[in-house]
Structure formats: structure tokens, C-alpha cells
Design a protein around this motif. Sequence first.
Motif, PDB file in Angstrom:
ATOM      1  N   LEU A  23      64.662  75.864  59.839  1.00  0.00           N
ATOM      2  CA  LEU A  23      64.891  76.520  58.716  1.00  0.00           C
ATOM      3  C   LEU A  23      66.237  77.517  58.875  1.00  0.00           C
ATOM      4  CD1 LEU A  23      61.279  78.109  58.918  1.00  0.00           C
ATOM      5  CD2 LEU A  23      62.352  76.655  56.869  1.00  0.00           C
ATOM      6  N   PRO A  24      66.711  77.910  57.728  1.00  0.00           N
ATOM      7  CA  PRO A  24      68.074  78.587  57.704  1.00  0.00           C
ATOM      8  C   PRO A  24      67.842  80.063  58.408  1.00  0.00           C
ATOM      9  CG  PRO A  24      67.313  78.389  55.497  1.00  0.00           C
ATOM     10  CD  PRO A  24      66.351  77.558  56.375  1.00  0.00           C
ATOM     11  N   ILE A  25      66.601  80.424  57.846  1.00  0.00           N
ATOM     12  CA  ILE A  25      66.515  81.687  58.489  1.00  0.00           C
ATOM     13  C   ILE A  25      64.802  81.625  59.111  1.00  0.00           C
ATOM     14  CG2 ILE A  25      67.660  83.195  57.245  1.00  0.00           C
ATOM     15  CD1 ILE A  25      65.424  83.837  55.442  1.00  0.00           C
ATOM     16  N   PRO A  26      64.203  82.653  60.128  1.00  0.00           N
ATOM     17  CA  PRO A  26      62.764  82.640  60.490  1.00  0.00           C
ATOM     18  C   PRO A  26      61.709  82.456  59.447  1.00  0.00           C
ATOM     19  CG  PRO A  26      64.307  83.969  61.731  1.00  0.00           C
ATOM     20  CD  PRO A  26      64.856  83.585  60.610  1.00  0.00           C
ATOM     21  N   GLY A  27      61.080  81.797  59.469  1.00  0.00           N
ATOM     22  CA  GLY A  27      59.750  81.694  58.623  1.00  0.00           C
ATOM     23  C   GLY A  27      58.424  81.129  59.157  1.00  0.00           C
ATOM     24  N   GLU A  28      57.789  80.278  58.645  1.00  0.00           N
ATOM     25  CA  GLU A  28      56.590  79.677  59.279  1.00  0.00           C
ATOM     26  C   GLU A  28      56.571  78.317  59.332  1.00  0.00           C
ATOM     27  OE1 GLU A  28      51.679  80.048  57.802  1.00  0.00           O
ATOM     28  OE2 GLU A  28      53.446  80.415  56.594  1.00  0.00           O
ATOM     29  N   VAL A  29      56.144  77.842  60.389  1.00  0.00           N
ATOM     30  CA  VAL A  29      55.975  76.716  60.739  1.00  0.00           C
ATOM     31  C   VAL A  29      54.340  76.129  60.343  1.00  0.00           C
ATOM     32  CG1 VAL A  29      55.969  74.738  62.566  1.00  0.00           C
ATOM     33  CG2 VAL A  29      57.538  76.486  62.564  1.00  0.00           C
ATOM     34  N   LEU A  30      54.311  75.045  59.584  1.00  0.00           N
ATOM     35  CA  LEU A  30      52.914  74.605  58.856  1.00  0.00           C
ATOM     36  C   LEU A  30      52.222  73.548  59.667  1.00  0.00           C
ATOM     37  CD1 LEU A  30      54.256  74.568  55.278  1.00  0.00           C
ATOM     38  CD2 LEU A  30      53.369  76.541  56.506  1.00  0.00           C
ATOM     39  N   VAL A  31      52.975  73.263  60.814  1.00  0.00           N
ATOM     40  CA  VAL A  31      52.131  71.902  61.415  1.00  0.00           C
ATOM     41  C   VAL A  31      52.189  72.127  63.098  1.00  0.00           C
ATOM     42  CG1 VAL A  31      52.877  70.260  59.728  1.00  0.00           C
ATOM     43  CG2 VAL A  31      54.305  70.604  61.463  1.00  0.00           C
ATOM     44  N   SER A  32      51.254  71.382  63.687  1.00  0.00           N
ATOM     45  CA  SER A  32      51.353  71.699  65.179  1.00  0.00           C
ATOM     46  C   SER A  32      51.780  70.551  65.844  1.00  0.00           C
ATOM     47  CB  SER A  32      49.965  71.793  65.479  1.00  0.00           C
ATOM     48  OG  SER A  32      49.079  70.910  65.011  1.00  0.00           O
ATOM     49  N   GLU A  33      52.090  70.456  67.239  1.00  0.00           N
ATOM     50  CA  GLU A  33      52.550  69.419  67.841  1.00  0.00           C
ATOM     51  C   GLU A  33      51.584  68.331  67.953  1.00  0.00           C
ATOM     52  OE1 GLU A  33      53.798  68.656  72.486  1.00  0.00           O
ATOM     53  OE2 GLU A  33      54.549  70.416  71.655  1.00  0.00           O
ATOM     54  N   GLY A  34      51.894  67.093  67.765  1.00  0.00           N
ATOM     55  CA  GLY A  34      50.935  66.057  67.741  1.00  0.00           C
ATOM     56  C   GLY A  34      50.532  65.557  66.478  1.00  0.00           C
TER      57      GLY A  34
END
Length: 330
Positions: A23-34
Motif C-alpha cells: 500500500l502507498p500508506i499504512p492500511g489494513e491487510v485483508l488476507v492471511s498467510e497461506g
Amino acid sequence: MAHAYTPGLRVAPDAIIRKRRLLPIPGEVLVSEGTQVSATTEVAQTALPGKVYPVNVVNQLSIAPGEILAYMLKHEGEAIAKDEPIAENKPFIKWFKTQVRAPISGTVESISKVTGQVFLREPPEVIRLSAYIDGTIVEVTPQQGVVVESHCAFLQGIFGVGGETAGMITLAVRSPDEVLTAAHVKPEYKDQIVIGGALAQKETFARARELGVRALVVGGVHDRDLKELLGYDLGVAITGTEKIGFTLIITEGFGAIPMAKRTFDLFVAKAGQKAACSGATQIRAGVIRPEVIIPLGREDESTVHSPQSLRVEFAWAIRCASSASPTLAS
């Protein structure tokens, strides 16, 4: 411009690639590893602050800056609609009333008793970041983005314009030395990645835009046609944010140059399969090449593996600019 050709571009029928999506600035990741993702899966999102508009209230109402709060109808943090009154005077005769109206919709950011200005901010712009390629999330950076790994066929071009997109691979010509004319581009190619031969001309570009083709991949183009497509001379810069209606990838160079046989043969083998592509190019330090990525299905994986299979592993970080659309069309 003279003909150009750069040997050594990757054309791999069997590759492992990793793409770092940030992302260009901090935000929210919507998925997890795997997590298994497709090209259009949203993996992260953030909100870019809206533009700020100053409104000189004291000048419009002819009051002192220190008096501004007494004339405000809206206060800091309140929502406003365009043309809604945000301040007004209080004359003895109502016909002399003056109102200050909001030039935008948004919120009241701040009110200054020193300058007498009111700052209004537009609503934030939500940036949604797609995975870009089918694959697996192998790394998550909280608030920043992810790394997507894909087992795929991978092809690089020498130059491109236009951003990321996805669609089905469709061959519009029969041989790598055939010119891709406007007549080759058919209505059923809408939303597809169309593969040409030695050359695409300006009439072909117009036809592709008209029909909604996602991308054109050809051996070469004339520089004058590229200039007409863009509307300006392309200097030494990074491409990928052009708004031309489709993505253009040149595999060989400028001029009428037949597409390399191994490149064309790989497209022939993958016709009808889903692919992602990007025209982003940087020819200075930190070279970036346009690319086509074709995920391998189980049937592909069972036939492509051999001691001679070319396997490539690399990482490429992409930071989505606010001017670009980071989410792939579905």
C-alpha cells in the motif's frame, strides 16, 4: 526511432514468481498467510486523505478573525454537503444576510481564529489493492501488504504502456510475423488479452479501445503510432499509469519485428487460459519490464515439469500510486 531488440528477456513455460504488493500508506491487510487468491482478490486497503480547501470566511462576512466562531453554522469535525451554508452573518435586516457556502462535500477540518479561514476536507479515497496474480499468500506485512507466490508461465516484453489487467489469452493471428490489423480485433475479444504478430498500428489501437480489449501483445510498433496513442513523446521515465483504454506490451522492439518464435509458441500453447499482465516499464536503474503471467493449472503442472524446465524466482515490490487504479478489472 531505429529498430530495437533486447535479448535475454525471460520467456519461461514453468516459473515460480513472487510479487510484493504494498500500500502507498499504512492500511489494513485483508488476507492471511497461506490464503489462495486470484488476480482480482483484494488483499489490502487503505484510505488516502481527501484534498483540503480553504474558505476565507472573515473576508466574505467582513468580520474580525477572532469573531469567526460566533458566525459559524458548522463546527470542526462536522460533515458538510456541497453548497450547504457553513457560516452566516446576523444583520438587523434579513435581506442583508450573507451566507458562506461549502464549495465541496466532506468535513470541516479546522477553523482558525488567527487567519479567519475555514479548512474543508473532501472524503477520503479508498485504495483497494489486488493480488494481481493467482497464487498463494506467502508473507504478510501488517498494515503494509503481502507477498503473492505463483506457479506460472512467465513472459517479459521489451516495452509497454498501461497498467495491470487480467483476461483470457486469445490469438488473433496465425504466425509471429503477421501484422495485427484492426480487422483482426473482433467484438468477441472484449475483456481479453489479444496476441498479435509483428506489428500493431494506430487503427488497431483505436479498434481495441472501442471494443474494450484488456491488452494487446505484439512484436513491435512504430514510434509515431505510439506517440499518437499517448498524445505526447515518451521520454525516459516509468510507464504503467497511462489512461489509454488498454495495456500495450511490445515483446521485441520498435518497428515491424516478428514476435520471437518461442514467445509466440508459448502463447499458442496457453491460448484460452486466464492471465495477468502489466505494461509497467522502467529502462533506467532498477529495470522493470512489461510482463504476462499465466498461472499453471494442475494439468499444466503435470506435463511441464522436467529436468530442462526453466524455473525463475524473484520478487518485485509494487507501491500503488494514488493516481493509478490498483484493483484489477474483474
